[in-house]
Design a protein around this motif. Structure first.
Motif, PDB file in Angstrom:
ATOM      1  N   LEU A  22       0.814  -1.214   0.000  1.00 24.65           N
ATOM      2  CA  LEU A  22       0.000   0.000   0.000  1.00 24.65           C
ATOM      3  C   LEU A  22       0.847   1.262   0.000  1.00 24.65           C
ATOM      4  CD1 LEU A  22      -2.819  -0.997   2.539  1.00 24.65           C
ATOM      5  CD2 LEU A  22      -3.001  -0.807   0.059  1.00 24.65           C
ATOM      6  N   LEU A  23       2.006   1.205   0.636  1.00 24.44           N
ATOM      7  CA  LEU A  23       2.835   2.407   0.750  1.00 24.44           C
ATOM      8  C   LEU A  23       3.652   2.662  -0.510  1.00 24.44           C
ATOM      9  CD1 LEU A  23       3.666   4.695   2.618  1.00 24.44           C
ATOM     10  CD2 LEU A  23       5.416   3.205   3.592  1.00 24.44           C
ATOM     11  N   ASP A  24       4.041   1.597  -1.201  1.00 24.31           N
ATOM     12  CA  ASP A  24       4.880   1.731  -2.397  1.00 24.31           C
ATOM     13  C   ASP A  24       4.229   2.628  -3.456  1.00 24.31           C
ATOM     14  OD1 ASP A  24       7.166   1.401  -3.794  1.00 24.31           O
ATOM     15  OD2 ASP A  24       6.923  -0.718  -4.219  1.00 24.31           O
ATOM     16  N   PRO A  25       2.948   2.410  -3.823  1.00 23.29           N
ATOM     17  CA  PRO A  25       2.325   3.308  -4.820  1.00 23.29           C
ATOM     18  C   PRO A  25       2.233   4.751  -4.338  1.00 23.29           C
ATOM     19  CG  PRO A  25       1.049   1.283  -4.559  1.00 23.29           C
ATOM     20  CD  PRO A  25       2.052   1.306  -3.448  1.00 23.29           C
ATOM     21  N   ASP A  26       2.075   4.946  -3.031  1.00 24.04           N
ATOM     22  CA  ASP A  26       1.987   6.304  -2.500  1.00 24.04           C
ATOM     23  C   ASP A  26       3.311   7.041  -2.684  1.00 24.04           C
ATOM     24  OD1 ASP A  26      -0.326   7.558  -1.318  1.00 24.04           O
ATOM     25  OD2 ASP A  26       0.933   8.008   0.412  1.00 24.04           O
ATOM     26  N   VAL A  27       4.416   6.336  -2.434  1.00 25.10           N
ATOM     27  CA  VAL A  27       5.747   6.933  -2.637  1.00 25.10           C
ATOM     28  C   VAL A  27       5.981   7.210  -4.117  1.00 25.10           C
ATOM     29  CG1 VAL A  27       8.223   6.533  -2.414  1.00 25.10           C
ATOM     30  CG2 VAL A  27       6.692   5.880  -0.551  1.00 25.10           C
ATOM     31  N   ALA A  28       5.563   6.267  -4.981  1.00 28.84           N
ATOM     32  CA  ALA A  28       5.729   6.467  -6.425  1.00 28.84           C
ATOM     33  C   ALA A  28       4.919   7.676  -6.904  1.00 28.84           C
ATOM     34  CB  ALA A  28       5.298   5.212  -7.176  1.00 28.84           C
ATOM     35  N   ALA A  29       3.743   7.888  -6.312  1.00 29.95           N
ATOM     36  CA  ALA A  29       2.918   9.043  -6.695  1.00 29.95           C
ATOM     37  C   ALA A  29       3.608  10.356  -6.357  1.00 29.95           C
ATOM     38  CB  ALA A  29       1.557   8.965  -6.009  1.00 29.95           C
ATOM     39  N   LEU A  30       4.380  10.385  -5.268  1.00 30.42           N
ATOM     40  CA  LEU A  30       5.133  11.596  -4.928  1.00 30.42           C
ATOM     41  C   LEU A  30       6.144  11.910  -6.024  1.00 30.42           C
ATOM     42  CD1 LEU A  30       5.881  11.149  -1.104  1.00 30.42           C
ATOM     43  CD2 LEU A  30       4.259  12.724  -2.170  1.00 30.42           C
ATOM     44  N   GLY A  31       6.857  10.860  -6.493  1.00 35.29           N
ATOM     45  CA  GLY A  31       7.809  11.068  -7.578  1.00 35.29           C
ATOM     46  C   GLY A  31       7.128  11.529  -8.854  1.00 35.29           C
ATOM     47  N   ASP A  32       5.944  10.974  -9.154  1.00 35.14           N
ATOM     48  CA  ASP A  32       5.210  11.371 -10.357  1.00 35.14           C
ATOM     49  C   ASP A  32       4.771  12.830 -10.272  1.00 35.14           C
ATOM     50  OD1 ASP A  32       5.519   8.807 -11.318  1.00 35.14           O
ATOM     51  OD2 ASP A  32       3.524   8.137 -10.699  1.00 35.14           O
ATOM     52  N   SER A  33       4.390  13.268  -9.074  1.00 30.77           N
ATOM     53  CA  SER A  33       3.971  14.668  -8.932  1.00 30.77           C
ATOM     54  C   SER A  33       5.133  15.622  -9.205  1.00 30.77           C
ATOM     55  CB  SER A  33       3.411  14.910  -7.523  1.00 30.77           C
ATOM     56  OG  SER A  33       4.430  14.795  -6.542  1.00 30.77           O
ATOM     57  N   LEU A  34       6.347  15.238  -8.800  1.00 30.69           N
ATOM     58  CA  LEU A  34       7.513  16.071  -9.108  1.00 30.69           C
ATOM     59  C   LEU A  34       7.839  16.030 -10.593  1.00 30.69           C
ATOM     60  CD1 LEU A  34      10.025  15.529  -6.161  1.00 30.69           C
ATOM     61  CD2 LEU A  34       8.452  17.418  -6.554  1.00 30.69           C
ATOM     62  N   ASP A  35       7.659  14.855 -11.227  1.00 34.12           N
ATOM     63  CA  ASP A  35       7.883  14.764 -12.675  1.00 34.12           C
ATOM     64  C   ASP A  35       6.964  15.729 -13.413  1.00 34.12           C
ATOM     65  OD1 ASP A  35       9.779  12.824 -12.263  1.00 34.12           O
ATOM     66  OD2 ASP A  35       8.412  11.152 -12.631  1.00 34.12           O
TER      67      ASP A  35
ATOM     68  N   ALA B 261       3.023  22.715  -4.695  1.00 32.02           N
ATOM     69  CA  ALA B 261       3.094  21.290  -5.031  1.00 32.02           C
ATOM     70  C   ALA B 261       4.439  20.693  -4.618  1.00 32.02           C
ATOM     71  CB  ALA B 261       2.865  21.101  -6.530  1.00 32.02           C
ATOM     72  N   VAL B 262       5.528  21.416  -4.892  1.00 31.68           N
ATOM     73  CA  VAL B 262       6.857  20.921  -4.551  1.00 31.68           C
ATOM     74  C   VAL B 262       7.034  20.852  -3.036  1.00 31.68           C
ATOM     75  CG1 VAL B 262       9.319  21.475  -4.645  1.00 31.68           C
ATOM     76  CG2 VAL B 262       7.922  21.664  -6.708  1.00 31.68           C
ATOM     77  N   SER B 263       6.558  21.864  -2.330  1.00 35.35           N
ATOM     78  CA  SER B 263       6.685  21.864  -0.871  1.00 35.35           C
ATOM     79  C   SER B 263       5.878  20.733  -0.248  1.00 35.35           C
ATOM     80  CB  SER B 263       6.226  23.211  -0.304  1.00 35.35           C
ATOM     81  OG  SER B 263       7.051  24.265  -0.756  1.00 35.35           O
ATOM     82  N   ALA B 264       4.685  20.478  -0.788  1.00 39.53           N
ATOM     83  CA  ALA B 264       3.862  19.383  -0.257  1.00 39.53           C
ATOM     84  C   ALA B 264       4.541  18.036  -0.474  1.00 39.53           C
ATOM     85  CB  ALA B 264       2.486  19.396  -0.919  1.00 39.53           C
ATOM     86  N   ALA B 265       5.119  17.822  -1.670  1.00 40.48           N
ATOM     87  CA  ALA B 265       5.814  16.558  -1.949  1.00 40.48           C
ATOM     88  C   ALA B 265       7.034  16.406  -1.045  1.00 40.48           C
ATOM     89  CB  ALA B 265       6.230  16.504  -3.416  1.00 40.48           C
TER      90      ALA B 265
ATOM     91  N   ARG C 165       7.551  17.794   1.922  1.00 34.68           N
ATOM     92  CA  ARG C 165       7.129  17.608   3.316  1.00 34.68           C
ATOM     93  C   ARG C 165       6.657  16.163   3.553  1.00 34.68           C
ATOM     94  NH1 ARG C 165       4.292  21.639   3.350  1.00 34.68           N
ATOM     95  NH2 ARG C 165       2.304  20.722   2.729  1.00 34.68           N
ATOM     96  N   THR C 166       5.896  15.623   2.604  1.00 35.71           N
ATOM     97  CA  THR C 166       5.425  14.244   2.741  1.00 35.71           C
ATOM     98  C   THR C 166       6.583  13.266   2.687  1.00 35.71           C
ATOM     99  OG1 THR C 166       3.345  14.860   1.662  1.00 35.71           O
ATOM    100  CG2 THR C 166       3.848  12.521   1.800  1.00 35.71           C
ATOM    101  N   ALA C 167       7.549  13.508   1.795  1.00 35.45           N
ATOM    102  CA  ALA C 167       8.714  12.619   1.679  1.00 35.45           C
ATOM    103  C   ALA C 167       9.518  12.611   2.973  1.00 35.45           C
ATOM    104  CB  ALA C 167       9.587  13.055   0.504  1.00 35.45           C
ATOM    105  N   ILE C 168       9.680  13.781   3.599  1.00 35.43           N
ATOM    106  CA  ILE C 168      10.422  13.851   4.860  1.00 35.43           C
ATOM    107  C   ILE C 168       9.682  13.087   5.954  1.00 35.43           C
ATOM    108  CG2 ILE C 168      11.167  15.426   6.678  1.00 35.43           C
ATOM    109  CD1 ILE C 168      11.786  17.471   4.481  1.00 35.43           C
ATOM    110  N   ASP C 169       8.340  13.267   6.007  1.00 30.91           N
ATOM    111  CA  ASP C 169       7.554  12.561   7.026  1.00 30.91           C
ATOM    112  C   ASP C 169       7.631  11.053   6.842  1.00 30.91           C
ATOM    113  OD1 ASP C 169       6.803  14.905   8.206  1.00 30.91           O
ATOM    114  OD2 ASP C 169       4.859  15.033   7.205  1.00 30.91           O
ATOM    115  N   TYR C 170       7.520  10.586   5.572  1.00 33.23           N
ATOM    116  CA  TYR C 170       7.568   9.151   5.307  1.00 33.23           C
ATOM    117  C   TYR C 170       8.950   8.580   5.633  1.00 33.23           C
ATOM    118  CZ  TYR C 170       3.029   8.966   2.923  1.00 33.23           C
ATOM    119  OH  TYR C 170       1.700   8.986   2.639  1.00 33.23           O
ATOM    120  N   ARG C 171       9.986   9.292   5.225  1.00 33.33           N
ATOM    121  CA  ARG C 171      11.334   8.769   5.413  1.00 33.33           C
ATOM    122  C   ARG C 171      11.672   8.609   6.889  1.00 33.33           C
ATOM    123  NH1 ARG C 171      16.527   9.792   6.259  1.00 33.33           N
ATOM    124  NH2 ARG C 171      18.105   8.825   4.892  1.00 33.33           N
TER     125      ARG C 171
ATOM    126  N   ALA D  97      13.089  17.874  -4.825  1.00 28.84           N
ATOM    127  CA  ALA D  97      12.205  18.969  -4.409  1.00 28.84           C
ATOM    128  C   ALA D  97      13.025  20.186  -3.993  1.00 28.84           C
ATOM    129  CB  ALA D  97      11.304  18.507  -3.267  1.00 28.84           C
ATOM    130  N   ALA D  98      14.141  19.951  -3.291  1.00 29.11           N
ATOM    131  CA  ALA D  98      14.997  21.072  -2.883  1.00 29.11           C
ATOM    132  C   ALA D  98      15.593  21.769  -4.115  1.00 29.11           C
ATOM    133  CB  ALA D  98      16.108  20.577  -1.967  1.00 29.11           C
TER     134      ALA D  98
END
Length: 317
Positions: free
Chosen positions: A144-157, A174-178, A180-186, A236-237
């Protein structure tokens, strides 16, 4: 407190009361408690008869993914997507498990998205021992988590393709949201990989070779997610810096345009101001062609200054 329990000891799995599932069996006895009230530690102490150190680990307010041998079993904490994210205090909700031979007691403050699929497997008789259950939970969380992480990468693409300084505020959000979510997940995915690797290496009888292989595979997927989240954070940075540079360049271009227009009109303003003084002696003040001559001179001056700036490439972006 919400409580669910299953037993698979002899024959088909059965849904039973939590009190009936307290005792371990040769197969699998699973009790899952959900909530954050005081009744959970009371039940774990009075009914399940668990040691205080285990109760503290299962009901702690703040937890991180980990795997620790404790008493005759092991404490396994994992994090996954919550079924109702607004109820979760963190980006990923926790499930805490105390695993011993023949019995698993799990506690979560909110419902995890992965648990219904695991419960369905339990009711279908596909989980035969504690190792199968812990493996099923770990694998369901990664799926369940793998597609969510992939969606973050797609949003940056998508942001990289459409990047435009004139609409920077939308891309910044959009970049800040991606990021922030990546930092929380990691924050949870990294230690989760370590916890699964340690779990796969535990010398316990309730983990067989197949369980260890599936747990190692889940740990590898978390390792890949960790790398992807790190990449998303760095991208994102970089995109944030790029947006800042593009915005600054756009402002410089517009400031230059304003400066050029001001330089063109500066001598024209001087001429019109000089001829517009309300004093005697203005040359050709009484001539009918004087106004047209002044307008023509101003047009020629503006055209000459504009041509100079164009040849000097002042308008090149």
């Amino acid at each position: 407190m919400k409580a669910m329990a299953w037993r698979l000891c002899d024959g088909a799995p059965q849904t039973v009361s939590p009190e009936a599932a307290v005792e371990p069996c040769e197969g699998l006895s699973w009790v899952h408690l959900e909530g954050s009230d005081q009744s959970i530690p009371d039940w774990l102490r009075d009914t399940a008869k668990l040691p205080s150190i285990v109760i503290g680990a299962l009901t702690a307010t703040e937890t991180r993914p980990r795997c620790e041998p404790m008493e005759e079993g092991a404490i396994v904490n994992l994090r996954g997507l919550a079924a109702n994210p607004e109820e979760a205090a963190d980006s990923l909700a926790s499930v805490r498990m105390y695993v011993t031979r023949g019995r698993v007691v799990s506690v979560s403050r909110v419902t995890l998205s992965a648990l219904p699929a695991v419960q369905a497997k339990m009711e279908e008789g596909k989980l035969n021992d504690p190792g199968d259950l812990v493996t099923a939970i770990a694998v369901a969380i990664t799926k369940l988590l793998d597609p969510d992480v992939a969606a973050l990468g797609d949003s940056l693409d998508a942001c990289e393709i459409e990047l435009d300084a004139r609409d920077s505020w939308r891309f910044r959000r959009a970049v800040s949201a991606a990021r922030r979510t990546a930092i929380d997940y990691r924050r949870f995915v990294q230690p989760q990989r370590d916890a699964l690797e340690r779990l796969a290496g535990l010398e316990v009888g309730w983990l067989d070779a197949s369980d260890r292989q599936h747990i190692a595979e889940a740990g590898d997927r978390f390792a890949r997610m960790t790398e992807e989240l790190e990449s998303i954070r760095e991208r994102a940075a970089l995109m944030h810096d790029q947006l800042t540079d593009m915005r600054a360049e756009l402002l410089d271009t517009r400031s230059l345009l304003v400066a050029v227009v001001a330089l063109i009109f500066l001598p024209l303003t001087f001429v019109t101001g000089l001829l517009g003084m309300n004093v005697a002696g203005i040359p050709y003040a009484d001539e009918p062609w004087a106004f047209s001559a002044v307008v023509g001179i101003c047009v020629l001056m503006a055209a000459g200054l504009g041509g100079y700036f164009i040849r000097a490439h002042w308008f090149r972006r």
